[in-house]
Design an enzyme around this catalytic site. Structure first.
Site, PDB file in Angstrom:
ATOM      1  N   LYS A   1      37.350  36.082  46.209  1.00  0.00           N
ATOM      2  CA  LYS A   1      38.582  36.590  46.807  1.00  0.00           C
ATOM      3  C   LYS A   1      38.384  38.082  47.067  1.00  0.00           C
ATOM      4  CE  LYS A   1      43.626  36.758  45.975  1.00  0.00           C
ATOM      5  NZ  LYS A   1      44.710  36.425  45.020  1.00  0.00           N
TER       6      LYS A   1
ATOM      7  N   SER B   1      48.547  33.735  46.833  1.00  0.00           N
ATOM      8  CA  SER B   1      47.822  34.634  47.715  1.00  0.00           C
ATOM      9  C   SER B   1      46.341  34.293  47.874  1.00  0.00           C
ATOM     10  CB  SER B   1      47.935  36.061  47.178  1.00  0.00           C
ATOM     11  OG  SER B   1      47.285  36.165  45.915  1.00  0.00           O
TER      12      SER B   1
ATOM     13  N   SER C   1      49.278  32.514  42.279  1.00  0.00           N
ATOM     14  CA  SER C   1      48.371  32.712  43.413  1.00  0.00           C
ATOM     15  C   SER C   1      47.047  31.963  43.367  1.00  0.00           C
ATOM     16  CB  SER C   1      48.092  34.211  43.598  1.00  0.00           C
ATOM     17  OG  SER C   1      49.176  34.847  44.220  1.00  0.00           O
TER      18      SER C   1
END
Lengths: 484, 482
Positions: A76, A151, A175
């Site tokens: 990420k 997210s 997330s």
């Protein structure tokens, strides 16, 4: 080859059926071919990946390979990666090349894993749909008109579309788990303090926790083995001995007490999702588990509490993005005040600015007691709810998200509706507990996630239950159409 | 200052830079004077993703200070973020302590000009990080930022508003300065900014119980500036109030060049710091064992040492105070006494007059003194045993200062050994008396003053080495006998 799990890839590499270089080329080619329609990557580090792959192959020839050696993964874009852009999905950091590696990145590289690139995300991890990224929205591989959740939407999407066998994510209010659920993959948020936050761009420091997104619970265990553990550079890191999460995966579930909080099955829950969860619980009962109804009476307060605590912390954490030392700086500032106002006004997106304003307000003189302090008090009540529930049960279960993946743009105009999509995940962060989401079926042709919540440092038990469930189901092996 | 019926009320916030090797939340070094931004690591730069880790040594130092002022050392204290934007504040917040400081409710005693003492309350002392420095010159309309100082550990020591004059404030500040150096927790270097303070000043009518509105005067980095700034501020406030005005609660800067205080610009002041507990740092919990280990390890503190010097060495209070001004000086003195065979008062005189005088002349610290305590004690020993006179001793001292060796070596090399042999002195006296019959006659007619004339001449002939007591006795004897 891309359908194989980490465990299977590990075995294939061990047996010499493939090489890290071959695997890496394969996944790089898939990214090249498929990601333009998904937008799950912000940066692809092809050359670096091939270098790492060749180094992993060489290490293997020297007899220096561990279980994850040579297996590609994606990070990420919230994890700092030395020499590689670390954007956090923001214009503010579009030019930021990190001079250092996050602990998680360092550990996974030390385990021999090969970084394919950095995945797209909601700006500064603020969002539940991966639509707030400076680099445009990520699409759900099951239906490209829908969001992948957020997210960590880029990571979940990449694993679901088999663009990477595994990816890292972070979870502040859901997330990791919510995008895992919406994309039909496995994602675990460990206990707060289990995985080092060093080098993870901070959103809400008391809630942020990194974790893996994989196809299976077994893979999550392998990843967690490498990612977790005490880190002297993170003062909130737990000083506990390392654990091997793979050891107890196969333990029987006989006598397992599953707590079902009635608050997780209220009117807000989509009936299609509810049916999938009920079926999953039945499956677990068939494996020897027993269901007990529990109460988490303060659940309805978790969203208001979260939207005080997280913005308060983020308003302070994001103060460093001021245009002075790195990142975006506005053109030709007239003076210092202008530099600050325009740099931050132009560098941050709407959702980030909204949360900075909420948090600044909540911490302001005269409001602190009514908002921040009150929120901290309710946070303790929420933790106490869980403690009481865990006196009666071993694990708490329910849906990860109240609905399946929603349409792009469907909730962007209404922040509150968007915030409510994390209703079942947020309280877990507030209590600092571990939670995992695993694929449990489909509603309207879209994946549904089952959430398992454990006691502090109970990751091994969660992975064990998830693994047993995945041995009798195949939801986690289903792949989206059009990715082959 | 307390003229016209006004009473000043002063409290000080002292910032003492802790003498740790590395910064309070990172491993970067704290050494002063390095090229800009060479002592700032990723943590000090506030890069994305970095986290603070508390320096144990800074905690130890704060605890030692707390114990030395008999304060409450908190078993649990909390780091908080003080949020404000400034280019030399890399994170956009300063990590400090707010509601729960590590040290609370202590006190110290100061000696007033009239010899009396006063107890000054210390509200709290808390740990915090320093900011960097903005450089406004040489950047052609822009500013440069040096983050070497960012993250340097500070102990902010906040006094009660117990001080009533600029002199008292300076005495208190000196006391804390001495204390932190005794404890070895701060080098006290004010030029480098290691020890500085802000003063909260207000005035009220004598006898009034309520406090007046205060102004905070910042940027005070010398004892002289503290005194002058406070004096100026008191006068300003009195003049203002007497003219019917009111004092505004504000922050003022002291400008040493113009010797005045003036308000800081509104912008730098109007801050709501939005303090909240730093979620990156767990509450600091100290065990009894840790605190007790620090207590056991405390050095003898200035007050105790002063009392001991008075009792053990029979010194006047003034001497004891001068000699205990620093641990190094007190150690020097005690070393000299030991080497002198216990000559406490002579050693005190030599240290206070000659040693401090010479150091002052050459702008040196006691640590740079070219004469060791053993050497000074050896010199005093040679005066007491009559080898040299006090006058010659000053010559020996100078020679020792210039590196000619210890007292015995100098005396030997320069032939300064005192003549105590009665025969030798008598021979010199006889010579002088024979050469000056007029003066001998004058003396015998009762003009006693000429005695000094004879002493001078004999001393001159002996090149200063004649034992003065013997000389006097023999001279009187000879003149009387004639």
């Amino acid at each position: 080859m891309h359908d194989l799990t980490l465990a299977e890839l590990s075995a294939a590499l061990y047996r010499g059926e493939t090489t890290s270089e071959e695997l890496t080329r394969h996944f790089l080619a898939r990214i090249e071919r498929l990601d333009s329609g998904l937008n799950s990557f912000v940066t692809v580090t092809a050359e670096r990946a091939l270098d790492q792959a060749r180094a992993a192959d060489a290490a293997r020839r020297r007899g220096e390979a561990g279980p994850l050696s040579g297996i590609p993964l994606a990070h990420k874009d919230i994890f700092c990666t030395e020499g590689v852009k670390t954007s956090c999905g923001s214009k503010m950091l579009d030019s930021f090349i990190s001079p250092y590696d996050a602990t998680v990145v360092e550990r996974l590289r030390a385990a021999g894993m090969v970084m394919l690139g950095k995945t797209n995300m909601d700006e500064f991890a603020m969002g539940s749909s991966s639509e707030t990224s400076f680099y445009g929205p990520v699409r759900n591989p099951w239906d490209r008109e829908r969001v992948p959740g957020g997210s960590s939407g880029g990571s979940a999407c990449a694993v679901a579309a088999r663009l990477a066998p595994a990816a890292t994510g972070t979870d502040t209010g859901g997330s990791i788990r919510q995008p895992a659920a919406l994309c039909g993959v496995t994602g675990i948020k460990p206990t707060y303090g289990r995985v080092s936050r060093y080098g993870m761009v901070a959103f809400a420091s008391s809630l942020d926790q990194g974790g893996p997104i994989t196809q299976t619970a077994e893979d999550a265990a392998l990843m967690l083995n490498a990612m977790s553990g005490f880190d002297a550079r993170d003062s909130t890191s737990a000083q506990r001995p390392d654990e091997d999460y793979t050891v107890g995966l196969d333990a029987a579930l006989t006598g397992l007490r599953i707590g079902l909080p009635k608050e997780f099955f209220d009117a807000g829950l989509d009936p299609g999702v509810a049916r999938v969860i009920e079926a999953a619980i039945k499956e677990l009962e068939a494996l020897g588990a027993r269901v007990i109804e529990v109460e988490l009476p303060n659940t309805h307060l978790s969203i208001p509490v979260y939207y005080v605590v997280a913005p308060a912390e983020c308003s302070s954490n994001l103060a460093r993005f001021d245009g002075v030392r790195y990142g975006y700086r506005c053109a030709a500032p007239a003076d210092l005040h202008d530099l600050y106002c325009r740099t931050r006004g132009e560098g941050f997106g709407a959702e980030v600015k909204r949360r900075i304003m909420i948090g600044t307000y909540a911490l302001s003189a005269g409001y602190y007691d009514a908002y921040y302090l009150k929120a901290q008090q309710i946070r303790r009540l929420i933790r106490d709810d869980y403690r009481r529930a865990f006196e009666r049960v071993d694990v708490i279960m329910g849906p990860t998200s109240p609905s399946v993946a929603f349409k792009l743009g469907e909730k962007t105009g209404d922040p509150i509706t968007m915030y409510l999509s994390d209703i079942y995940t947020i309280s877990v962060n507030l209590a600092g507990l571990p939670g995992i989401s695993i694929p449990a079926g489909f509603a309207e042709g879209l994946p549904v996630g089952l959430q398992l919540i454990g006691e502090h440092f109970g990751e091994a038990r969660l992975l064990n239950i998830a693994h047993r469930y995945q041995q009798v189901t195949d939801w986690h092996r289903r792949t989206p159409p059009g990715i082959d | 200052m307390t003229d016209k019926g006004w009473e000043p009320v002063i409290g000080l916030e002292i910032h003492a830079q802790l003498a740790t090797q590395s910064k309070i939340f990172s491993g970067a070094p704290t050494a002063y004077g390095a090229p800009p931004n060479t002592q700032a690591c990723a943590v000090d730069l506030g890069l994305p993703g970095v986290l603070p880790v508390l320096n144990r040594e800074a905690v130890r130092m704060a605890v030692r200070f707390g114990l030395a002022i008999e304060a409450r050392v908190s078993r649990r204290s909390v780091f908080a973020r003080k949020n404000y934007f400034y280019p030399d504040l890399p994170k956009g917040y300063q990590i400090s302590q707010y509601e729960l400081p590590i040290v609370a409710a202590g006190h110290t005693e100061i000696t007033l000009e009239d010899g009396g003492t006063k107890r000054v309350g210390i509200t709290r002392a808390h740990l915090e990080e320093d900011a960097g420095k903005s450089l406004h010159e040489d950047f052609h309309g822009m500013s440069g930022i040096d983050l070497n100082r960012a993250g340097t550990p500070l102990l902010e020591i906040v006094s009660e508003p117990d001080l009533r004059s600029a002199k008292e404030a300076v005495t208190y500040m000196r006391k804390i300065h001495t204390l932190v150096r005794y404890l070895g927790i701060c080098d006290g270097n004010m030029q480098e900014g290691s020890f500085r303070c802000d003063a909260n000043v207000s005035v009220r009518k004598t006898g009034e119980a309520r406090l007046g509105t205060r102004a905070e005067v910042k940027n005070l980095n010398s004892f002289r500036f503290v005194e002058r700034a406070i004096c100026h501020e008191i006068e300003r406030q009195i003049a203002l109030l007497e003219a019917g005005g009111t004092v505004v609660l504000e922050t003022r800067l002291y400008d040493p060049d113009r010797d005045e205080t003036r308000p800081m610009r509104e912008k730098e002041e109007a801050n709501d710091y939005r303090y909240f507990p730093d979620p990156d740092l767990l509450p600091l919990v100290l065990s009894e064992d840790f605190i007790e280990a620090q207590r056991a390890d405390l050095p003898e503190l200035p007050d105790a040492k002063r009392q001991r010097f008075i009792a053990q060495y029979g010194l006047p209070a003034y001497d004891a105070a001068v000699l205990c001004a620093s641990r190094e000086l007190a150690d020097f003195y005690e070393g000299a006494v030991a080497a002198s065979g216990g000559q406490a008062k002579p050693c005190a005189n030599w240290v206070m007059v000659e040693v401090l005088g010479a150091l002052n002349r050459e702008a040196k610290e006691i640590g740079q003194c070219p004469i060791s305590p053993t050497m000074l004690g050896g010199l005093v020993r040679r005066i007491t045993d009559g080898t040299i006179s006090g006058k010659i001793a000053k010559e020996v001292f100078e020679a020792m200062w210039q590196g000619e060796g210890d007292a015995d070596a100098v005396i030997e090399a320069r032939g300064l050994k005192q003549i105590s042999d009665e025969g030798a002195i008598a021979a010199l006296i006889d010579e002088v008396l024979r050469d000056n019959p007029t003066q001998v006659a004058q003396y015998r007619q009762g003009k006693e003053q000429v005695l000094a004339f004879f002493v001078g001449h004999v001393m001159k002939k002996s090149r200063g080495k004649a034992n003065p007591q013997r000389l006097n006795a023999l001279l009187r004897e000879r003149l009387g006998a004639g």
